[in-house]
Scaffold this motif. Structure first.
Motif, PDB file in Angstrom:
ATOM      1  N   THR A  43       2.842 -37.057  40.930  1.00 29.81           N
ATOM      2  CA  THR A  43       3.316 -38.567  40.916  1.00 29.81           C
ATOM      3  C   THR A  43       4.643 -38.551  40.395  1.00 29.81           C
ATOM      4  O   THR A  43       5.224 -38.004  39.530  1.00 29.81           O
ATOM      5  N   ILE A  44       5.296 -39.658  41.240  1.00 27.85           N
ATOM      6  CA  ILE A  44       6.613 -39.998  40.888  1.00 27.85           C
ATOM      7  C   ILE A  44       6.785 -41.289  40.636  1.00 27.85           C
ATOM      8  O   ILE A  44       6.498 -42.099  41.490  1.00 27.85           O
ATOM      9  N   ASN A  45       6.848 -41.881  39.393  1.00 34.05           N
ATOM     10  CA  ASN A  45       6.848 -43.146  38.887  1.00 34.05           C
ATOM     11  C   ASN A  45       8.206 -43.915  38.911  1.00 34.05           C
ATOM     12  O   ASN A  45       9.221 -43.421  38.494  1.00 34.05           O
ATOM     13  N   PHE A  46       8.330 -44.978  39.308  1.00 36.75           N
ATOM     14  CA  PHE A  46       9.617 -45.772  39.692  1.00 36.75           C
ATOM     15  C   PHE A  46       9.865 -46.640  38.413  1.00 36.75           C
ATOM     16  O   PHE A  46      10.631 -47.559  38.391  1.00 36.75           O
ATOM     17  N   TYR A  47       9.088 -46.268  37.261  1.00 39.18           N
ATOM     18  CA  TYR A  47       9.171 -47.009  36.129  1.00 39.18           C
ATOM     19  C   TYR A  47       9.333 -45.921  34.671  1.00 39.18           C
ATOM     20  O   TYR A  47       8.783 -45.117  34.949  1.00 39.18           O
ATOM     21  N   LYS A  48      10.100 -46.281  33.771  1.00 34.28           N
ATOM     22  CA  LYS A  48      10.094 -45.482  32.752  1.00 34.28           C
ATOM     23  C   LYS A  48       9.427 -45.781  31.173  1.00 34.28           C
ATOM     24  O   LYS A  48       9.334 -45.088  30.517  1.00 34.28           O
ATOM     25  N   ARG A  49       8.945 -47.144  31.223  1.00 33.37           N
ATOM     26  CA  ARG A  49       8.474 -47.604  29.983  1.00 33.37           C
ATOM     27  C   ARG A  49       7.136 -48.027  30.270  1.00 33.37           C
ATOM     28  O   ARG A  49       6.604 -48.376  30.999  1.00 33.37           O
ATOM     29  N   LEU A  50       6.434 -48.287  28.797  1.00 28.95           N
ATOM     30  CA  LEU A  50       5.178 -48.852  28.761  1.00 28.95           C
ATOM     31  C   LEU A  50       5.225 -50.321  29.142  1.00 28.95           C
ATOM     32  O   LEU A  50       6.443 -50.936  29.153  1.00 28.95           O
ATOM     33  N   SER A  51       4.248 -50.875  29.180  1.00 32.03           N
ATOM     34  CA  SER A  51       4.026 -52.373  29.412  1.00 32.03           C
ATOM     35  C   SER A  51       4.659 -53.267  28.237  1.00 32.03           C
ATOM     36  O   SER A  51       4.767 -52.781  27.189  1.00 32.03           O
ATOM     37  N   LYS A  52       5.287 -54.364  28.716  1.00 31.28           N
ATOM     38  CA  LYS A  52       6.097 -55.039  27.847  1.00 31.28           C
ATOM     39  C   LYS A  52       4.930 -56.124  27.351  1.00 31.28           C
ATOM     40  O   LYS A  52       5.357 -56.758  26.166  1.00 31.28           O
ATOM     41  N   PHE A  53       3.867 -55.984  27.528  1.00 33.76           N
ATOM     42  CA  PHE A  53       2.652 -56.747  26.716  1.00 33.76           C
ATOM     43  C   PHE A  53       1.959 -56.018  25.765  1.00 33.76           C
ATOM     44  O   PHE A  53       1.848 -54.786  25.584  1.00 33.76           O
ATOM     45  N   GLU A  54       1.723 -56.563  24.864  1.00 32.89           N
ATOM     46  CA  GLU A  54       0.812 -56.040  23.512  1.00 32.89           C
ATOM     47  C   GLU A  54      -0.575 -55.786  23.981  1.00 32.89           C
ATOM     48  O   GLU A  54      -1.047 -54.733  23.716  1.00 32.89           O
ATOM     49  N   LYS A  55      -1.280 -56.652  24.516  1.00 34.85           N
ATOM     50  CA  LYS A  55      -2.673 -56.533  25.055  1.00 34.85           C
ATOM     51  C   LYS A  55      -2.784 -56.826  26.638  1.00 34.85           C
ATOM     52  O   LYS A  55      -2.128 -57.826  27.145  1.00 34.85           O
ATOM     53  N   TYR A  56      -3.200 -55.861  27.392  1.00 32.96           N
ATOM     54  CA  TYR A  56      -3.104 -56.070  28.849  1.00 32.96           C
ATOM     55  C   TYR A  56      -4.413 -55.162  29.519  1.00 32.96           C
ATOM     56  O   TYR A  56      -4.865 -54.365  28.749  1.00 32.96           O
ATOM     57  N   ASP A  57      -4.811 -55.533  30.508  1.00 37.10           N
ATOM     58  CA  ASP A  57      -5.708 -54.890  31.418  1.00 37.10           C
ATOM     59  C   ASP A  57      -4.635 -54.157  32.436  1.00 37.10           C
ATOM     60  O   ASP A  57      -4.066 -54.859  32.970  1.00 37.10           O
ATOM     61  N   THR A  58      -5.072 -52.931  32.968  1.00 40.01           N
ATOM     62  CA  THR A  58      -4.502 -52.317  34.014  1.00 40.01           C
ATOM     63  C   THR A  58      -5.135 -51.969  35.193  1.00 40.01           C
ATOM     64  O   THR A  58      -6.206 -51.652  35.093  1.00 40.01           O
ATOM     65  N   MET A  59      -4.785 -52.450  36.632  1.00 38.53           N
ATOM     66  CA  MET A  59      -5.329 -52.335  37.656  1.00 38.53           C
ATOM     67  C   MET A  59      -4.297 -51.299  38.308  1.00 38.53           C
ATOM     68  O   MET A  59      -3.261 -51.682  38.771  1.00 38.53           O
ATOM     69  N   GLU A  60      -5.025 -50.151  39.035  1.00 34.77           N
ATOM     70  CA  GLU A  60      -4.226 -49.379  39.566  1.00 34.77           C
ATOM     71  C   GLU A  60      -4.724 -49.089  41.148  1.00 34.77           C
ATOM     72  O   GLU A  60      -5.827 -48.976  41.384  1.00 34.77           O
ATOM     73  N   THR A  61      -4.082 -49.256  42.096  1.00 33.83           N
ATOM     74  CA  THR A  61      -4.565 -49.305  43.466  1.00 33.83           C
ATOM     75  C   THR A  61      -3.591 -47.944  44.210  1.00 33.83           C
ATOM     76  O   THR A  61      -2.320 -48.034  43.947  1.00 33.83           O
ATOM     77  N   LYS A  62      -4.153 -47.485  45.095  1.00 36.73           N
ATOM     78  CA  LYS A  62      -3.482 -46.316  45.857  1.00 36.73           C
ATOM     79  C   LYS A  62      -3.609 -46.657  47.373  1.00 36.73           C
ATOM     80  O   LYS A  62      -4.859 -46.639  47.891  1.00 36.73           O
ATOM     81  N   ASN A  63      -2.736 -46.648  47.881  1.00 33.03           N
ATOM     82  CA  ASN A  63      -2.809 -46.682  49.771  1.00 33.03           C
ATOM     83  C   ASN A  63      -1.896 -45.240  50.272  1.00 33.03           C
ATOM     84  O   ASN A  63      -1.101 -44.882  49.950  1.00 33.03           O
ATOM     85  N   LYS A  64      -2.905 -44.742  51.032  1.00 29.64           N
ATOM     86  CA  LYS A  64      -2.459 -43.656  51.890  1.00 29.64           C
ATOM     87  C   LYS A  64      -1.635 -44.234  53.242  1.00 29.64           C
ATOM     88  O   LYS A  64      -1.880 -45.276  53.485  1.00 29.64           O
TER      89      LYS A  64
END
Length: 152
Positions: A43-64
């Motif tokens: 995986t190559i991420n285009f972001y470097k930091r954690l979320s700016k939110f204190e409480k959050y839900d994460t949804m991840e989608t992958k498209n081939k």
């Protein structure tokens, strides 16, 4: 060849306890999107930091990535969406919480008593201080026999 059916009254029981004062998730309108690429399971991420939110839900989608009709490249585009929420305290009345728990128990029980004849439905409620316990009992007629070949 003779055959018969065996039926019996079977009981299904569930109970659940909850507090009159609860913290519930309430979504805010804030969200952030982050992107990355997956090449051959790396995986190559285009972001470097954690979320700016204190409480959050994460949804991840992958498209081939698809070329032509049925040919996929070994590359996936990953999109991570963080949706902020806040915890809000909510105080239920005894009747509201009883109804909420009873509906949850009935929904949970639905798959077990599906296609069975319900003879009796009974529930009880107990309150201990700030907690309410609901017990749900279904009495159903259920076929319990198994088919076997008799050899004489």
């Amino acid at each position: 060849m003779l055959s018969g059916e065996v039926e019996a009254k079977v009981w299904y029981y569930l109970e659940k306890e909850e507090s009159l004062i609860q913290e519930e998730k309430v979504k805010t309108e804030k969200s952030e999107k982050k992107y990355g690429i997956i090449l051959n399971k790396k995986t190559i991420n285009f972001y470097k930091r954690l979320s700016k939110f204190e409480k959050y839900d994460t949804m991840e989608t992958k498209n081939k990535i698809k070329i032509l009709n049925n040919f996929y490249l070994p590359v996936e585009v990953k999109k991570v969406t963080n949706n902020e929420y806040k915890l809000v305290k909510r105080e239920y009345s005894k009747e509201e919480l009883e109804e909420k728990i009873l509906n949850e128990l009935k929904e949970q029980m639905k798959s077990e008593i599906e296609n069975k004849e319900i003879v009796n439905e009974h529930f009880t409620t107990e309150q201990e201080g700030e907690k309410i316990k609901v017990k749900l009992l279904y009495e159903v007629i259920e076929k319990i026999g198994t088919e076997e070949k008799l050899v004489s």
